[in-house]
Design an enzyme around this catalytic site. Structure first.
Site, PDB file in Angstrom:
ATOM      1  N   GLY A 161     -72.980  10.931  50.247  1.00 60.60           N
ATOM      2  CA  GLY A 161     -72.627  10.139  49.082  1.00 60.60           C
ATOM      3  C   GLY A 161     -71.253   9.525  49.265  1.00 60.60           C
ATOM      4  O   GLY A 161     -70.451   9.966  50.095  1.00 60.60           O
ATOM      5  N   CYS A 162     -70.997   8.502  48.495  1.00 59.99           N
ATOM      6  CA  CYS A 162     -69.715   7.802  48.646  1.00 59.99           C
ATOM      7  C   CYS A 162     -68.555   8.715  48.266  1.00 59.99           C
ATOM      8  O   CYS A 162     -67.593   8.860  49.029  1.00 59.99           O
ATOM      9  CB  CYS A 162     -69.705   6.510  47.838  1.00 59.99           C
ATOM     10  SG  CYS A 162     -70.237   6.684  46.125  1.00 59.99           S
ATOM     11  N   TYR A 163     -68.635   9.346  47.107  1.00 56.37           N
ATOM     12  CA  TYR A 163     -67.543  10.236  46.703  1.00 56.37           C
ATOM     13  C   TYR A 163     -67.382  11.401  47.682  1.00 56.37           C
ATOM     14  O   TYR A 163     -66.260  11.731  48.084  1.00 56.37           O
ATOM     15  CB  TYR A 163     -67.775  10.769  45.290  1.00 56.37           C
ATOM     16  CG  TYR A 163     -67.648   9.751  44.183  1.00 56.37           C
ATOM     17  CD1 TYR A 163     -66.457   9.054  43.977  1.00 56.37           C
ATOM     18  CD2 TYR A 163     -68.703   9.495  43.325  1.00 56.37           C
ATOM     19  CE1 TYR A 163     -66.335   8.130  42.945  1.00 56.37           C
ATOM     20  CE2 TYR A 163     -68.585   8.576  42.286  1.00 56.37           C
ATOM     21  CZ  TYR A 163     -67.402   7.895  42.093  1.00 56.37           C
ATOM     22  OH  TYR A 163     -67.280   6.993  41.074  1.00 56.37           O
ATOM     23  N   THR A 165     -68.035  11.497  50.815  1.00 59.05           N
ATOM     24  CA  THR A 165     -67.418  11.007  52.050  1.00 59.05           C
ATOM     25  C   THR A 165     -65.901  11.019  51.923  1.00 59.05           C
ATOM     26  O   THR A 165     -65.189  11.571  52.774  1.00 59.05           O
ATOM     27  CB  THR A 165     -67.898   9.573  52.353  1.00 59.05           C
ATOM     28  OG1 THR A 165     -69.289   9.597  52.637  1.00 59.05           O
ATOM     29  CG2 THR A 165     -67.149   8.987  53.544  1.00 59.05           C
ATOM     30  N   GLU A 251     -63.180   2.831  46.497  1.00 58.07           N
ATOM     31  CA  GLU A 251     -63.257   4.143  45.880  1.00 58.07           C
ATOM     32  C   GLU A 251     -62.040   4.948  46.287  1.00 58.07           C
ATOM     33  O   GLU A 251     -61.686   5.012  47.459  1.00 58.07           O
ATOM     34  CB  GLU A 251     -64.534   4.839  46.374  1.00 58.07           C
ATOM     35  CG  GLU A 251     -65.126   5.769  45.372  1.00 58.07           C
ATOM     36  CD  GLU A 251     -66.553   6.098  45.744  1.00 58.07           C
ATOM     37  OE1 GLU A 251     -67.452   5.465  45.200  1.00 58.07           O
ATOM     38  OE2 GLU A 251     -66.755   6.975  46.590  1.00 58.07           O
TER      39      GLU A 251
END
Lengths: 347, 347, 347, 347
Positions: A161-163, A165, A251
């Site tokens: 997931g982006c978060y 990562t 992000e």
């Protein structure tokens, strides 16, 4: 020489022209994966399928990406005749397609959450009953800075997931020391992270001149971060709270780390310098990092700060949620899986 | 049969407490009208009806407006028992409701385009066959700076479109001189002008860091502008092109006026100063006007520039599309219709 | 005396490693030129000089560009020992440096306005007396789509202004037909076009949620556009009005063209298709173009619309003001000057 | 009946027309204070002085505020002949002016940090040696929800910082329980919080599409928050980290509260409901609050969330940094000081 998927099956592909299909290329991350693969020197982008918008051209939907292909209706007999697949389906829907591709011998990078959690019970707690639990052992968590060797041989790569990562890269060096006692992660994301669906929440007028939290207090990326931190030595229950900001891509995770009382003093900056000395896609900065510095890159940029008053260590990590947080990391994984230079097509 | 003030019938309402319903208060303009009326010293906001979101509270949908009312299902027997109505329905749907309210003796300010064009044939050319053509003569074009006296007695006030409001105010003084030979209007609007519907076009990621034109070359506000300019003495076929900008509220019209060849030289600035000397909601500025200066106001701010090289006059007009371009102008009209100070509740 | 390719002197450089200095690399366009050249396969970026910020690293000032060089104090004896130079100085200051580089035999792409106007008297009217008028005949206007052959041999290339780049590309095919009678250009630009200086006008709070015009009615890009349109056959006095928008990079020109009365009907779309059939960096679109589609590219995207009501042709042209409007066009010119593929390093 | 300043001096003013000067009205907060006072029914705005821009009109600098006054050169003999003053000077410069006004018997609301910290040693640690330490006992911390009674009689009101306003209101009910063990505050602010100075940090291109932290790990609002929380019963060393967001006005504090181990379970939501039941400018919401809901209001909007997994309480507080975080809170304090309804002119 790449050795082939875990199962030992001999590779079918010609490394000079490994073919790839992108499944679900109508969304933001799938479309970007298609673009990166379309311009990749080694991979040949064979087909893009859509879950909606079938028949529309990608360069009409996303002029910016300039991928002159049409979104096709899914037809596994045609689209699965490739060496590799990127699956950009929503959670739940992805697992079934990944399983089918796997049965057909296609190596898969899955952008969904379906194969990120190793424990089907944890998945069920945060999502729903897992549709393909027996495949979980086949999957490797696709964070190259952490599982580079395992990814090379993986049949299924669960793209993080982006978060997670950003958070795992921001916390891993400290987690490995065993000194972490508690973690609060306050995360901030641009709107593209919420996907392409036209919702009230993504309406310009909702987002503009605004900021607020969402997914409080149980955002689904939480167990993924906890799983990986625990594997590194920081088995803590974290507080993770994402916020939506009026920007497109980018992000930032702001990580507030309480160290174990009585532990040895750690030289945090030195630990990070050493940990990431050879990582091509991790950058260390002396001042707090901003997301603009990593826009449209595969880079995670990190800064580490010690607060003498509280004894806390504060770590910031910035990524582009669509790139390192999804599509370019998928290509990084494909590069590893096919024995190519890790930065091919994403540098 | 509506008696209507126009016919000379004495007013039925108690001016101290004229009651108003807002129909279609779930959209941006209807909700803002509800807010302005809710805080108005004289009008009593009786009910808000919704076309969707029935049962939801307005202060839940729009916390910012702080209107503690629920969106109700339309029930004319209850909601039409008022002195006045603001109708915030889409074009086409509005006409029928306006007609029914009119039959019940309710004075109406209609935010749609349905009663703006005096000629049903022109309406049909740009929209569809007019649903209530026989009512067109009852309607007054609700631009107070132009039709103040007629509005006072009107049974139906057709609240102008946002672009026409800015364009007509920006061009009227020059149009009256008879000197206008040709007009190009390049308009720029914030996203709220497109309404609350969650569409691809209103998605944050579509709008952010972008600008482009839409409605090219036939935007529906064109005939409305032409109608009013012709009535003022400038019977020209205009080019009108709106653009969408990455901002919320605000609208700028950049008007490029070619004067009739051979005409007398006009002192444009003096003409505007005289024309607007007593208008409380028109401001003249010496430098090009920006929309930020009129945000959340009922003001139209105008600057006039003569270009000696080309002989053109360039006029900029800035409004808040939701306020002077819709809801606060509706209240300005209601104030006039009920004999109140024109700026009550909107200054 | 500059030998210059034009004069027929053989080239001194090794095409495999032509060296380049960027002068004024601290500003937005100079820094981007440095980035593009730093990653260029053929050019070797030798040095960056700054007018301010000397001693600071470019990757500190602009982390995003990742150019690991320091801004140096200008020292011509060192910095002019190169095959080519990109000069990113302000108007007026540039001419002197260009002249000195030219004397030393360095081929120059000048990003300023100093060599764009062929007529020193016109330059003086819009800027100030020209500091180096005798060099004007040496300069070629660096719009490759227009002067490709001349650029190849040029000693001095005057890189076009951002607005002129978009406007001339948007209007050239129509200008060549001789059918243009009058032109209004309404232009919209992101804030990076105003440069890096920290001014009130560039303050976030000034720009955010705002739009207004500037340079009314005499913006300095006007004569540049007129000069090039006249050379193409459209000798008209144009109205050109730029506006500042709340976005970073991107520029849109909305061109309203009145055709000569009595002229033959033109099939505008066909004319554009033919004109740009072989241009690698011009894209035609069927619907109004947005700047997002060209962000961080060397592409100019154009759409053409005929308005039957008014007889006007409306043309939209979108570029990235820092790329095709400045730095990547400079590299495109360098590629032409050094016999390289035109898209090297900017595709 | 207002009793007059603490010192017991009889009041000189006519409550119907208390006169006020704003010192430093050229900045964002001073200009907004001037606007609010200019439209106030009771206060009479007598003069605005500037530290720069002397001679410019406020409605030229800030058209939006529509204050038709000129910024005057400071002249205490004229400008101090008022009942009250709002001082909007930078930290350090404010103290001296406040002292002089105090000597002349003028009641002061000071927007700077100079009188917020009760302990001169703490001030010195975070700022510099205090210029007027002997006046500190005269000052009341101007958070009406906390010190309403003391403000009524105060000679000097130290208007709280924007972050402390939001943070203290968000944490006070919990602090009073004595249950707080540890606090991490992650704050997000729009750019207007950084003031009007045209700096690199405030340049549109720096902020747009970006987010990053600043003031790490020692932002000056930290001791102010700690002082007030300690006074409430939460004597903890906090971690406070502000971030800059691409928006204009608005501030969100995300507060992560660790409760004391072994304490009784608290029903956080009930505590907040009770604490703020009668506060006109505090709003409680069930879902995470966004800053848009409080834009251009004096309201602090708060939501409280209990995280069962971690045992933490998460509290979000949103304000408009220029309003409740500065200028409208100053007027709220003036209203209290002069015995007026607390919401006069700011509701």
């Amino acid at each position: 020489m790449p050795s082939g998927p875990r199962g030992g099956t001999p590779l079918r592909y010609d490394p000079a022209h490994a073919s790839v299909s992108v499944f679900g290329a109508g969304g933001y991350t799938g479309a970007l994966a298609a673009r990166l693969l379309h311009r990749h020197t080694t991979f040949e982008l064979r087909a893009d399928t859509g879950r909606g918008d079938v028949g529309r051209r990608l360069d009409d939907l996303y002029p910016y990406h300039r991928v002159p292909l049409e979104l096709e209706q899914l037809d596994l007999d045609r689209h699965a005749r490739v060496d590799a697949a990127v699956v950009a389906y929503p959670h739940g829907a992805a697992a079934e397609l990944v399983a089918e591709l796997h049965r057909r011998g296609v190596r898969v990078v899955d952008l969904s959450a379906d194969f990120r959690l190793r424990d089907a019970a944890v998945y069920e707690e945060w999502y729903r009953p897992h549709p393909e639990p027996e495949l979980l052992p086949e999957a490797v968590y696709g964070l190259p800075e952490r599982y580079r060797d395992e990814i090379k041989d993986a049949a299924i790569v669960a793209n993080p997931g982006c978060y997670p990562t950003a958070a795992i890269l921001a916390l891993a060096p400290l987690a490995r020391t065993g000194a972490i006692g508690d973690i609060v992660i306050d995360a901030k994301s641009g709107v593209s992270g919420a996907g392409r669906a036209a919702t009230d929440a993504a309406h310009f007028v909702t987002v503009d001149e605004n900021v607020n939290a969402y997914g409080v207090p149980r955002h689904r990326h939480t167990p993924e971060i906890e799983q990986e931190l625990a594997a590194l030595g920081a088995g803590v229950t974290i507080t993770f709270t994402p916020h939506l900001l009026p920007l497109d891509q980018g992000e930032l995770v702001s990580c507030y780390v309480t160290l174990n009382p009585g532990g040895d003093r750690v030289d945090a900056r030195a630990i990070y310098r050493e940990a990431y000395a050879d990582e091509p896609f991790v950058e260390l900065a002396d001042t707090p990092v901003g997301v603009r510095a990593v826009r449209e890159t595969n880079i995670c940029r990190i800064s580490v700060h010690e607060d003498e008053r509280t004894g806390r260590v504060i770590v910031f990590g910035a990524i582009d949620n669509l790139w390192k947080g999804a599509a370019s990391q998928a290509v990084q994984n494909l590069n590893l899986m096919f024995g190519l230079p890790e930065g091919e097509g994403i540098s």
